[in-house]
Each structure stands twice: as C-alpha cells, then as structure tokens.
Design an enzyme around this catalytic site. Structure first.
Site, PDB file in Angstrom:
ATOM      1  N   ARG A   1      48.775 111.632  -7.325  1.00 27.36           N
ATOM      2  CA  ARG A   1      48.405 109.966  -7.248  1.00 27.36           C
ATOM      3  C   ARG A   1      48.511 109.448  -8.729  1.00 27.36           C
ATOM      4  O   ARG A   1      47.581 109.377  -9.699  1.00 27.36           O
ATOM      5  CB  ARG A   1      46.541 109.263  -6.378  1.00 27.36           C
ATOM      6  CG  ARG A   1      46.915 109.311  -5.702  1.00 27.36           C
ATOM      7  CD  ARG A   1      45.430 109.249  -4.948  1.00 27.36           C
ATOM      8  NE  ARG A   1      45.700 109.853  -3.296  1.00 27.36           N
ATOM      9  CZ  ARG A   1      45.270 110.412  -2.434  1.00 27.36           C
ATOM     10  NH1 ARG A   1      44.735 112.163  -3.439  1.00 27.36           N
ATOM     11  NH2 ARG A   1      44.986 110.975  -1.041  1.00 27.36           N
TER      12      ARG A   1
ATOM     13  N   HIS B   1      52.612 111.873  -4.439  1.00 27.05           N
ATOM     14  CA  HIS B   1      53.148 113.245  -4.422  1.00 27.05           C
ATOM     15  C   HIS B   1      55.199 112.834  -5.133  1.00 27.05           C
ATOM     16  O   HIS B   1      56.085 113.079  -3.775  1.00 27.05           O
ATOM     17  CB  HIS B   1      53.362 113.555  -3.523  1.00 27.05           C
ATOM     18  CG  HIS B   1      51.639 114.619  -3.490  1.00 27.05           C
ATOM     19  ND1 HIS B   1      51.473 114.807  -4.369  1.00 27.05           N
ATOM     20  CD2 HIS B   1      51.167 114.680  -1.673  1.00 27.05           C
ATOM     21  CE1 HIS B   1      49.957 115.451  -4.017  1.00 27.05           C
ATOM     22  NE2 HIS B   1      49.868 115.255  -2.214  1.00 27.05           N
TER      23      HIS B   1
ATOM     24  N   HIS C   1      52.410 122.043  -2.446  1.00 24.59           N
ATOM     25  CA  HIS C   1      51.805 121.844  -1.321  1.00 24.59           C
ATOM     26  C   HIS C   1      51.470 122.547   0.051  1.00 24.59           C
ATOM     27  O   HIS C   1      50.733 122.069   0.641  1.00 24.59           O
ATOM     28  CB  HIS C   1      52.056 120.236  -1.327  1.00 24.59           C
ATOM     29  CG  HIS C   1      51.114 119.426  -0.554  1.00 24.59           C
ATOM     30  ND1 HIS C   1      50.496 119.522   0.490  1.00 24.59           N
ATOM     31  CD2 HIS C   1      50.300 118.417  -1.278  1.00 24.59           C
ATOM     32  CE1 HIS C   1      49.401 118.883   0.630  1.00 24.59           C
ATOM     33  NE2 HIS C   1      49.348 117.801  -0.440  1.00 24.59           N
TER      34      HIS C   1
ATOM     35  N   ASP D   1      38.426 116.501  -1.587  1.00 25.78           N
ATOM     36  CA  ASP D   1      39.878 116.013  -2.134  1.00 25.78           C
ATOM     37  C   ASP D   1      39.925 115.903  -4.191  1.00 25.78           C
ATOM     38  O   ASP D   1      40.421 115.026  -4.828  1.00 25.78           O
ATOM     39  CB  ASP D   1      40.375 115.202  -0.927  1.00 25.78           C
ATOM     40  CG  ASP D   1      42.338 115.072  -1.517  1.00 25.78           C
ATOM     41  OD1 ASP D   1      42.452 115.671  -2.214  1.00 25.78           O
ATOM     42  OD2 ASP D   1      42.781 113.772  -0.815  1.00 25.78           O
TER      43      ASP D   1
ATOM     44  N   GLU E   1      46.641 123.344  -4.873  1.00 22.86           N
ATOM     45  CA  GLU E   1      47.620 122.609  -5.866  1.00 22.86           C
ATOM     46  C   GLU E   1      47.518 122.832  -7.305  1.00 22.86           C
ATOM     47  O   GLU E   1      46.545 121.788  -7.967  1.00 22.86           O
ATOM     48  CB  GLU E   1      47.885 121.173  -5.622  1.00 22.86           C
ATOM     49  CG  GLU E   1      48.183 120.696  -3.780  1.00 22.86           C
ATOM     50  CD  GLU E   1      48.036 119.659  -3.377  1.00 22.86           C
ATOM     51  OE1 GLU E   1      48.821 119.068  -4.072  1.00 22.86           O
ATOM     52  OE2 GLU E   1      46.873 119.055  -2.748  1.00 22.86           O
TER      53      GLU E   1
END
Length: 391
Positions: free
Chosen positions: A119, A144, A218, A290, A356
């Site tokens: 982000r 992304h 991803h 996350d 990631e």
C-alpha cells in the site's frame, strides 16, 4: 541509502507439467533430474483470450521434484505442484482453472505485483519536490500498483533451458504515467526452476525518470494442497525481530515494533493458529496477520533466509531466502467463500497464506524506511528463492 536498494541480484524461475508429465512417477522424475543437466523444455499452450482478442498463454515447466504452470497474464503462477513425504503430488498454490476468474478477482492469486507491492497511503507520494497521484483501489489508498497494475498486464514471455535449469523470462514496459507512476519502466522478471527443484525469482528494472519500484509475487500457499482446508496448523518461522504496525487502512505507522512478547513473534517456529485469535489490536484491525515483518538481515547482496513454512501432516516444507529487507505475512483474512479453486472447493478465510518478499509498505511516504527510489542509470535488482522438501 538508495544505492543499497540496487544491490539485489536478479534471477529466475517457473515450472509445471504437461498432461503426459503429470502421470510420470515420483521416482521417474528423480531419475530424470539426476541424468539431465537441464530442465525439461517449457511447454506453451493457449489458455484464453482477453475481451479485445489478446491471447493469453500458459507455460508448463518441470525440474527436480517441482512442477509449475505460469500464465503470460500477470506473470501468474497458476499452480505449483510438490510431492509430500510419500511422493504424492498436490498443487499447493491457490488460483483458478480459467482466465475469466483471474480477470475479475481482486485477490492477486499468484501474480507478479508492480509497480509497487503493498500500500501507498492516500494514493500519492512526493519525489524531488513533485507530488504524484496514483490509481486508488483500496479505500483511499493505492494497493499493489493500482487498479491495473502488473497483475493485469499481458507479459512477453521467453522460455529457456540451460545448465542451471529451465525457466521463463517475462518482459513488460510500463509507460510513463501508467497508474500515476512517473517514468517509462522496463521490467524483466525471470522464473527459474533449477535441478534441485528450487524456484528462483529474479527481478530487474530500469527507468528514464526518477520513480519508485517495489516488485513481488503474490502466491497464496497451502502446503497441504489447494482446497484442502485452512493453514492454521502450518508451522511458520520468520527471521524477524521487528514488524511494522499499521493504522487506518493498514498503512504502517512508521514504528518498527519488537515482536517479543506479542502474537507477532515467529522467531521460533509455531503454528499460525497459535495466536491468531488473540485479542491484540493489530490482529483485530487486520482480521488476522497482514503485516510487514522487518527481516533482521536487512537488504543483502545475496538471498538470505527469511522464512520457513511447514505442513506437519504432509511433511512439505518451503524455505524462502531473499535479498529484500521485509516479508509481508498475510493469513488470507479476506477469503470469504465467494471464490472457487481448481479443486472445485470454495476458499474461506485462512485457506491460504502469502509470504511476499518486499521493501516496506508506504516507503515513499516514510523517510525512515529503506528507500524504494529508482533513478535513470540505476538498475533495480531483487532475488527470492523458494526451496522445497518433504519429510
């Protein structure tokens, strides 16, 4: 330092199987890998067409005990097949069996992410005194690369085999101003499947204007097999003593917080489900994990250990080494039962996870984070290696 950002090495990989190869026994695969100095020649087939008629191809590769299928659309890893401790294969990567679902889904299954992984707050950043406004596709933020990032582009694909293995070189030219990013960016992503079955991803990019770049993959993993259930029993170890807490919109606050004494401590392997339901503000906000984990090694010239993921039931283990300073651990919090995988089973919360490798989210707006700036005359380089075993 910006120059330290460029020290990462580029490499490459991808693999999978033809229908005939899919029936080949585990023992035969091992013999083939032993007797050959090269990977099997990549196989190309038509996968589908975009609405404008553009053809999308699927490439199938195989080497060692690893099989992989890759799409020219988004550089997507459609499947990743690995044997368990008994030699039984399963696809361990979430995805779809048709192009239409990839065109409409917003999950980024298996895709190459760019220009900027993760982000950017407010969909804007300032570089050399100029503010650039980006495509906003996650509330008020850019995620992304925007609404039509690299995951939504058709890449030119060049297959290869050599003494190191078999793979694909994917090329894409991102025009100046695409999704709001400055500079014409020429990108090469190389997937290589070596003789051991290791999957190497090498990224390289150049620009004609100052810009920011943060590329990643991803893939969603479930080492028990796609469609087999949740990943909460998987064991995870992360070589990270700190992480970046987030605030509104899952944007980092700028703090590098210690993981010690929190649910974010994966320095020693533990199951993902061990602490995921803990009443911790960060877990509540993100509906699970996350978060960007700050790797203790920092930016390195060669890939160094970042993460180890293991499914105790199958014995499958994946080790990740990278040149990047961070890894985003996402526990599949927003899988909501609306998507169906190749197995015919729907994906629910935590049915897959992402690891990631990356520079940190919102780095263009966080001066204390490692720089993601790329300038003319420099080459962005990054390498991530996935190694597989089963015991």
């Amino acid at each position: 330092m910006e120059t330290s950002r460029r020290t990462v090495l580029a490499a490459a990989a991808a693999a999978g199987v033809t229908a005939a190869a899919a029936s080949t026994s585990h023992a035969a695969n091992a013999t083939s890998a032993t007797n050959s100095t090269k990977g099997r020649t990549p196989v190309k087939e038509l996968f589908g067409r975009l609405t404008d008629g553009t053809k999308v191809y699927r490439w199938t590769l195989e080497n060692g005990d690893t099989r992989m299928k890759v799409l020219s659309y988004g550089g997507i890893v459609q499947s990743l097949e690995l044997p368990d401790r008994h030699g039984r294969y399963a696809n361990v990567s979430l995805g779809f069996d048709n192009l239409e679902d990839y065109l409409t889904a917003t999950t980024f299954f298996g895709a190459t992410i760019g220009r900027y992984g993760n982000r950017i707050a407010g969909g804007r950043f300032t570089l050399d005194g100029t503010t650039h406004r980006l495509s906003v596709n996650d509330g008020e933020n850019s995620l992304h690369g925007g609404a039509e990032g690299f995951d939504k582009r058709v890449w030119d694909v060049e297959p290869f085999t050599n003494a190191s293995g078999a793979g694909l070189r994917l090329h894409y030219v991102s025009a100046d101003g695409e999704m709001g990013y400055p500079g014409t960016l020429r990108v090469r992503v190389t997937y290589t499947l070596d003789r051991r079955g290791d999957w190497r991803i090498g990224y390289a990019a150049t620009t004609d204007r100052p810009t920011v770049v943060n590329l990643t993959n991803h893939a969603y993993y479930n080492l028990a097999g796609e469609g087999s259930g949740d990943i909460l029993g998987h064991e995870l170890r992360l070589a990270a003593s700190r992480y970046t807490p987030t605030g509104k919109g899952l944007i980092p606050t700028g703090e590098l917080a210690r993981v010690a004494g929190t649910p974010f401590d994966f320095r020693h392997a533990k199951t993902i489900g061990a602490d995921i339901r803990t009443a911790h503000e960060q877990l509540t906000t993100a509906k699970g994990y996350d978060h960007n984990f700050v790797l203790d090694k920092g930016v390195t010239a060669r890939p160094e250990h970042a993460a180890t993921l293991r499914d105790p039931e199958s014995g499958r283990t994946m080790r990740i080494a990278t040149t990047e300073p961070g890894v985003q651990f996402y526990s599949g919090n927003f899988l909501d039962g609306t998507l169906t995988g190749p197995s015919g089973r729907i994906y629910r919360q935590s049915d897959g996870l992402c690891l990631e490798t990356q520079h940190f989210p919102d780095s263009p707006n966080q001066p204390s984070f490692p720089s993601t700036v790329l300038r003319p005359g420099e080459t962005y380089r990054s390498t991530t290696v996935h190694s597989f075993s089963a015991r």
